[in-house]
Design a protein around this motif. Sequence first.
Motif, mmCIF file in Angstrom:
data_model
loop_
_atom_site.group_PDB
_atom_site.id
_atom_site.type_symbol
_atom_site.label_atom_id
_atom_site.label_comp_id
_atom_site.label_asym_id
_atom_site.label_seq_id
_atom_site.Cartn_x
_atom_site.Cartn_y
_atom_site.Cartn_z
ATOM 1 N N ALA A 45 0.841 -1.202 0.000
ATOM 2 C CA ALA A 45 0.000 0.000 0.000
ATOM 3 C C ALA A 45 0.874 1.248 0.000
ATOM 4 O O ALA A 45 0.620 2.207 -0.740
ATOM 5 N N LEU A 46 1.932 1.232 0.809
ATOM 6 C CA LEU A 46 2.849 2.377 0.836
ATOM 7 C C LEU A 46 3.496 2.574 -0.534
ATOM 8 O O LEU A 46 3.575 3.689 -1.051
ATOM 9 N N LEU A 47 3.950 1.459 -1.110
ATOM 10 C CA LEU A 47 4.591 1.530 -2.419
ATOM 11 C C LEU A 47 3.650 2.148 -3.446
ATOM 12 O O LEU A 47 4.015 3.041 -4.207
ATOM 13 N N LEU A 48 2.409 1.682 -3.432
ATOM 14 C CA LEU A 48 1.462 2.093 -4.472
ATOM 15 C C LEU A 48 1.058 3.556 -4.332
ATOM 16 O O LEU A 48 0.974 4.285 -5.319
ATOM 17 N N TRP A 49 0.796 3.996 -3.111
ATOM 18 C CA TRP A 49 0.222 5.333 -2.918
ATOM 19 C C TRP A 49 1.248 6.373 -2.510
ATOM 20 O O TRP A 49 0.984 7.555 -2.584
ATOM 21 N N ARG A 50 2.428 5.929 -2.033
ATOM 22 C CA ARG A 50 3.342 6.896 -1.442
ATOM 23 C C ARG A 50 4.697 6.992 -2.110
ATOM 24 O O ARG A 50 5.561 7.702 -1.617
ATOM 25 N N THR A 51 4.924 6.224 -3.183
ATOM 26 C CA THR A 51 6.241 6.323 -3.816
ATOM 27 C C THR A 51 6.089 6.704 -5.286
ATOM 28 O O THR A 51 5.016 6.553 -5.875
ATOM 29 N N THR A 52 7.175 7.186 -5.853
ATOM 30 C CA THR A 52 7.142 7.550 -7.267
ATOM 31 C C THR A 52 6.975 6.306 -8.147
ATOM 32 O O THR A 52 6.361 6.360 -9.192
ATOM 33 N N LEU A 55 -8.218 -4.139 -5.949
ATOM 34 C CA LEU A 55 -6.795 -3.923 -6.241
ATOM 35 C C LEU A 55 -6.152 -2.945 -5.259
ATOM 36 O O LEU A 55 -5.150 -2.317 -5.562
ATOM 37 N N ASP A 56 -6.750 -2.820 -4.086
ATOM 38 C CA ASP A 56 -6.195 -1.941 -3.059
ATOM 39 C C ASP A 56 -5.558 -2.822 -1.991
ATOM 40 O O ASP A 56 -6.256 -3.579 -1.312
ATOM 41 N N PRO A 57 -4.218 -2.749 -1.830
ATOM 42 C CA PRO A 57 -3.532 -3.693 -0.929
ATOM 43 C C PRO A 57 -4.171 -3.768 0.467
ATOM 44 O O PRO A 57 -4.241 -4.854 1.041
ATOM 45 N N LEU A 58 -4.658 -2.648 0.983
ATOM 46 C CA LEU A 58 -5.240 -2.699 2.330
ATOM 47 C C LEU A 58 -6.585 -3.413 2.324
ATOM 48 O O LEU A 58 -6.920 -4.128 3.271
ATOM 49 N N LEU A 59 -7.368 -3.243 1.264
ATOM 50 C CA LEU A 59 -8.657 -3.922 1.188
ATOM 51 C C LEU A 59 -8.492 -5.413 0.918
ATOM 52 O O LEU A 59 -9.432 -6.194 1.089
ATOM 53 N N LEU A 60 -7.271 -5.808 0.504
ATOM 54 C CA LEU A 60 -7.029 -7.231 0.283
ATOM 55 C C LEU A 60 -7.029 -7.982 1.603
ATOM 56 O O LEU A 60 -7.285 -9.184 1.633
ATOM 57 N N ILE A 61 -6.742 -7.277 2.698
ATOM 58 C CA ILE A 61 -6.703 -7.955 4.002
ATOM 59 C C ILE A 61 -8.091 -8.513 4.335
ATOM 60 O O ILE A 61 -8.236 -9.728 4.519
ATOM 61 N N PRO A 62 -9.154 -7.662 4.368
ATOM 62 C CA PRO A 62 -10.477 -8.248 4.603
ATOM 63 C C PRO A 62 -10.889 -9.245 3.522
ATOM 64 O O PRO A 62 -11.529 -10.253 3.819
ATOM 65 N N ALA A 63 -10.492 -8.979 2.270
ATOM 66 C CA ALA A 63 -10.908 -9.880 1.192
ATOM 67 C C ALA A 63 -10.293 -11.269 1.380
ATOM 68 O O ALA A 63 -10.974 -12.284 1.223
ATOM 69 N N SER A 64 -9.004 -11.317 1.744
ATOM 70 C CA SER A 64 -8.354 -12.618 1.955
ATOM 71 C C SER A 64 -8.961 -13.328 3.159
ATOM 72 O O SER A 64 -9.224 -14.539 3.120
ATOM 73 N N VAL A 65 -9.161 -12.574 4.239
ATOM 74 C CA VAL A 65 -9.734 -13.168 5.448
ATOM 75 C C VAL A 65 -11.122 -13.712 5.126
ATOM 76 O O VAL A 65 -11.496 -14.811 5.550
ATOM 77 N N PHE A 66 -11.885 -12.967 4.310
ATOM 78 C CA PHE A 66 -13.213 -13.434 3.915
ATOM 79 C C PHE A 66 -13.121 -14.783 3.214
ATOM 80 O O PHE A 66 -13.884 -15.710 3.506
ATOM 81 N N PHE A 67 -12.151 -14.912 2.295
ATOM 82 C CA PHE A 67 -12.028 -16.192 1.595
ATOM 83 C C PHE A 67 -11.599 -17.304 2.548
ATOM 84 O O PHE A 67 -12.024 -18.450 2.392
ATOM 85 N N GLY A 68 -10.756 -16.955 3.532
ATOM 86 C CA GLY A 68 -10.365 -17.945 4.531
ATOM 87 C C GLY A 68 -11.580 -18.459 5.284
ATOM 88 O O GLY A 68 -11.795 -19.672 5.422
ATOM 89 N N PHE A 69 -12.416 -17.521 5.754
ATOM 90 C CA PHE A 69 -13.623 -17.909 6.488
ATOM 91 C C PHE A 69 -14.587 -18.651 5.570
ATOM 92 O O PHE A 69 -15.251 -19.597 5.994
ATOM 93 N N LEU A 70 -14.680 -18.214 4.330
ATOM 94 C CA LEU A 70 -15.577 -18.869 3.377
ATOM 95 C C LEU A 70 -15.212 -20.350 3.267
ATOM 96 O O LEU A 70 -16.078 -21.231 3.330
ATOM 97 N N GLU A 71 -13.909 -20.631 3.162
ATOM 98 C CA GLU A 71 -13.505 -22.028 2.973
ATOM 99 C C GLU A 71 -13.740 -22.865 4.229
ATOM 100 O O GLU A 71 -14.244 -23.988 4.142
#
Lengths: 500, 351
Positions: free
Chosen positions: B214-221, B294-310
């Motif tokens: 997330a830092l790389l994407l939003w905070r670096t050149t 495609l937002d690295p921070l939103l991937l955290i809930p998305a991944s956890v959701f898939f974990g719980f889904l399985e």
Amino acid sequence: MRGIAKSYGAVRANAGIDLDVEAGQIVGLLGENGSGKSTLMKVLFGMVKPDAGGIVYKGRELSGHDPRAALAAGIGMIHQHFMLVEAMTVAENVMLGWDAAGRWLKRGAMATAVRDTSARFGLDIDPEARVGDLSLGRRQRVEILKALMRGVDLLILDEPTSNLTPGEVAGLFGVLRQLKAQGKGVVLITHKLHEILEITDAVVVLRDGTVSGRRPTRDASAGDLARMMVERDVTAALPRIATGRGGAPLLSVVGLTVAGSAGDALDDVSFDLAPGEVLAVAGIDGNGQSALVEAVAGLRRPEAGSIALLGRDVTGASVAARVRAGLAYIPADRGMTSLVQGMSIAENLALRDIGRAPHSRLSWLRRGGMDQEARRRIRDFAIRTAGPAAAARDLSGGNQQKIVIAREMDRRPRVLVAFQATWGLDPGAARFVQEQVMAMRNAGHAVLYVASELDEVLALGDRIGVLCGGRMVAIVPREAVDLREIGLMMAGHPGGEVTA
Amino acid sequence: MTDATQTPRARLALLRPGSWRPLAGLGLAFAIAAALIAIAGANPLTAFGAALSGAFGSPGQVATALTKATPYLLCSTGVALCFRAGVINIGGEGQIALGGLAATAAALAWPIADPFAATAAALAAGALGGLAWAALAAVLHLTRRVHEVLITLLMNFIALLMVGETLREGLGEVGAGFPQSPLLPRAVWLTRLMPPTSLNVGVFIALAVALLAALLLWRTTFGFAIRATGASRRAAAYAGFSVPGVVFGVMCLGGATAGLAGAVQVMGVQYRLIEGYSTGFGFISVAIALLGGLDPLLLIPASVFFGFLETGMAAMQRQVGVPSALVGVIEGLVMLTVLAGTASGARQARV
């Protein structure tokens, strides 16, 4: 056609145009880009509804028609880009979308019909040939054949020679003479003077959506036509102070050659840009303009030749290196090139300077610095927006162009390359862009201004260059401009070669 | 005129229209899933109840879900970076497999006594394995102009077969009867957080990687160049970025995070490399990357959701008796509906 008028927003593409075509007559429709030729023909073919005016075809009123109805009535149009399926044969393309061909494919009968029509008009087309294997000239004949087999008596050709070789052009003219001999009417849209003189019976010249002249071709000369096509008020009073134009050139282009398709290539172009001058380049669209500006900006590798910026060779330098060396570039395309539409205004204002203060430090973006810089530029360049965080796509064309201008000018460049910088802008915004260009010149910097609007080129340039077929056919000082000559050279007519 | 036309749309843009569409897609997916469960002869409410208690019923079940989410988060982070640059890298599957292989090979080849150094070396080997595989794809894409989808997809098959071959030949455990490596040295085992569950410190590695991305994407050149390249390659070239450089860079980053996912799975869950251990991870990660916008921070809930889904679906299958294939069906439904939702919002997307 009587009193045809059509406006797009505030732009009057057609303002009361009359046009007559008789059977067995070839009428040339001449004019610059944006003069209203294509709009007029789209109205005739039913692709565009006119705001006013009427069409009478073979004694019958024609209104509210679409291309299908126009075709059924006997009007056909050959577009610049062919509407053929390359993987199919000629006969199959003829059948495609033609109700009279029936629901069952009758290949044999169709091939015979194609052969007959082809022989009758001297088209020399093999019905079994795959369209993808044919040259562009042949494909055009397939389009003409399609129209003829559908019973077309009035054929509109939109810049039919733009993709053809000289030999193919001669062949096309042979076909047109055949059509004429068999009583068909033809409208030839072009901006090439010699074609008008060679093939047409009558010529109508359009300028700014109105007819600026009409006469039988035998009474017309190339000089006349050029004057009718381009002459206009060139007294736009932009502030122009004497700059002396002395000193070493800021930009030197020598023998620049860029490979590309026809109309997108450059052939041995050389010029110098002195401090305090605008070299304005005129030319019909598609004569190497994008190859020229993109090669200078570093977006295209030239095949031969060199580019020097402030005396330093930058022929192989990257885009970023050229920006650092003092080169600014305003591309023609705001949608995909000069702006990232989905980014904020602040990010777009920093687009080409993201690697330096105040936008970033050691590869880390400084949002605060970007924001502050953006607010200052929004104020200085009067960009009308809710704020730096708004997306570029939400702005009007004029305000989007102001972002580009602000970014490119605020860097204090020494050389500006501008391509169609006022394209699609309303008069106020266009004026703003032109004033910025002149301010840069008046401050002793140099500008390469490429545009297809001739009056703009004449208003801005200290010297006027003409690009035709990828070659800089002439560079004329402002004082020595002869409109007739410029018009001739733009149209690829061998005019007097004047170089300064 | 500007103010009048722009204000409402600007406000809408601030709401980020892309963000609610994935949720709408989820709702639709579950509605369809409910219908399928009913058709399968079970009460959808009972079934979802079983899934919920299976996913969240006990701390151990939560830990299991988080363990499952760990490689997804790592791999989807790399996928998201690639997609942001307009590079459709679907080679996660192979990059994960090779990451696991490289970590295993390194751990077995160079036994290091110090646990910290050993772990770091094996993780780095895993990341490098994935990176090398992605870099190869990037080079072929950039120099030979092979489409990146084709090349990353096809290289998956090669990678999976390479892992299988290595396990049958050099790296395989003698007499195991199954293509798997010997147990890794204890020094490279990732610390378990909640024994007896497999939850391990890999989950923190994944979180750290997502934050860094997330830092790389939003905070670096470089992140700026990634976003510009993804929006318009012409604009990126005009801005002075090297488009091939950006493409190569993000593909390497994507390969490294996928390789890390493989290494974490091997070193934290299985303690050995097993053939087919990561089947489907790469493709699920693509779904998660899109689900998270495609937002690295939103991937955290998305991944956890898939974990719980399985984990939830597995419980549903055990308790209610719905077919196990339904897990795959629901995952597929989520992917479809979310894709359909985000595609219609793409025109308005901010980058």
